[in-house]
Write a protein that holds these residues in place. Sequence first.
Motif, short mmCIF file in Angstrom:
data_model
loop_
_atom_site.label_atom_id
_atom_site.label_comp_id
_atom_site.label_asym_id
_atom_site.label_seq_id
_atom_site.Cartn_x
_atom_site.Cartn_y
_atom_site.Cartn_z
N CYS A 75 42.03 -3.52 10.53
CA CYS A 75 41.35 -3.21 9.28
C CYS A 75 42.30 -3.32 8.10
O CYS A 75 41.96 -3.89 7.05
CB CYS A 75 40.74 -1.81 9.34
SG CYS A 75 39.39 -1.65 10.53
N GLU A 80 40.53 -3.55 4.67
CA GLU A 80 39.39 -2.66 4.91
C GLU A 80 39.90 -1.22 5.01
O GLU A 80 39.85 -0.57 6.05
CB GLU A 80 38.65 -3.08 6.19
CG GLU A 80 37.97 -4.43 6.09
CD GLU A 80 36.82 -4.44 5.10
OE1 GLU A 80 36.19 -3.38 4.88
OE2 GLU A 80 36.55 -5.51 4.53
N TRP A 81 40.43 -0.72 3.89
CA TRP A 81 41.08 0.58 3.86
C TRP A 81 40.13 1.73 4.16
O TRP A 81 40.52 2.69 4.83
CB TRP A 81 41.76 0.80 2.51
CG TRP A 81 42.89 -0.16 2.32
CD1 TRP A 81 42.90 -1.29 1.56
CD2 TRP A 81 44.19 -0.10 2.93
NE1 TRP A 81 44.11 -1.93 1.67
CE2 TRP A 81 44.93 -1.21 2.50
CE3 TRP A 81 44.79 0.81 3.81
CZ2 TRP A 81 46.23 -1.46 2.91
CZ3 TRP A 81 46.09 0.56 4.22
CH2 TRP A 81 46.80 -0.56 3.77
N GLN A 82 38.91 1.65 3.67
CA GLN A 82 37.97 2.75 3.90
C GLN A 82 37.65 2.88 5.39
O GLN A 82 37.55 3.98 5.91
CB GLN A 82 36.69 2.55 3.08
CG GLN A 82 36.92 2.76 1.60
CD GLN A 82 35.67 2.55 0.79
OE1 GLN A 82 34.84 1.71 1.13
NE2 GLN A 82 35.54 3.29 -0.29
N VAL A 83 37.50 1.75 6.05
CA VAL A 83 37.23 1.77 7.49
C VAL A 83 38.44 2.33 8.22
O VAL A 83 38.31 3.16 9.12
CB VAL A 83 36.87 0.37 8.02
CG1 VAL A 83 36.64 0.39 9.52
CG2 VAL A 83 35.64 -0.18 7.30
N LEU A 85 40.72 4.39 7.11
CA LEU A 85 40.82 5.83 6.88
C LEU A 85 39.77 6.59 7.68
O LEU A 85 40.03 7.69 8.19
CB LEU A 85 40.69 6.15 5.39
CG LEU A 85 41.88 5.71 4.54
CD1 LEU A 85 41.57 5.91 3.05
CD2 LEU A 85 43.14 6.46 4.93
N SER A 86 38.59 6.02 7.81
CA SER A 86 37.55 6.64 8.62
C SER A 86 37.96 6.72 10.09
O SER A 86 37.73 7.73 10.76
CB SER A 86 36.25 5.85 8.47
OG SER A 86 35.25 6.35 9.30
#
Length: 99
Positions: A75, A80-83, A85-86
């Motif tokens: 990621c 795809e930082w939000q993914v 972090l999730s």
Amino acid sequence: VISACEKGSNWQLALHLLGSMLGNSVERDEISCNAAISACEKGGVWQRALALLSEMHDVDLKPDAFSYSATISACEKCFEWQVALSLLAGMSQKQVRST
């Protein structure tokens, strides 16, 4: 063999081999899934790495720190930082210990 694909950055063949395991009555395990996730990470296909991580949960395999780390790295490489972090938060919720 899947690990060799990962080292050679051949994610398509790694996924094909992983899929053919079921067709040949060979059970997937954490090691084969991790190698395929790592191949996807090296190939920059974060969606596929994420799908494999999810599939591990679906078939009662227990993703470990390596599973999450390779998926998070995939990621990260594709911004795809939000993914990412999730996933990191999910590791904590699932009590996956980092190495």
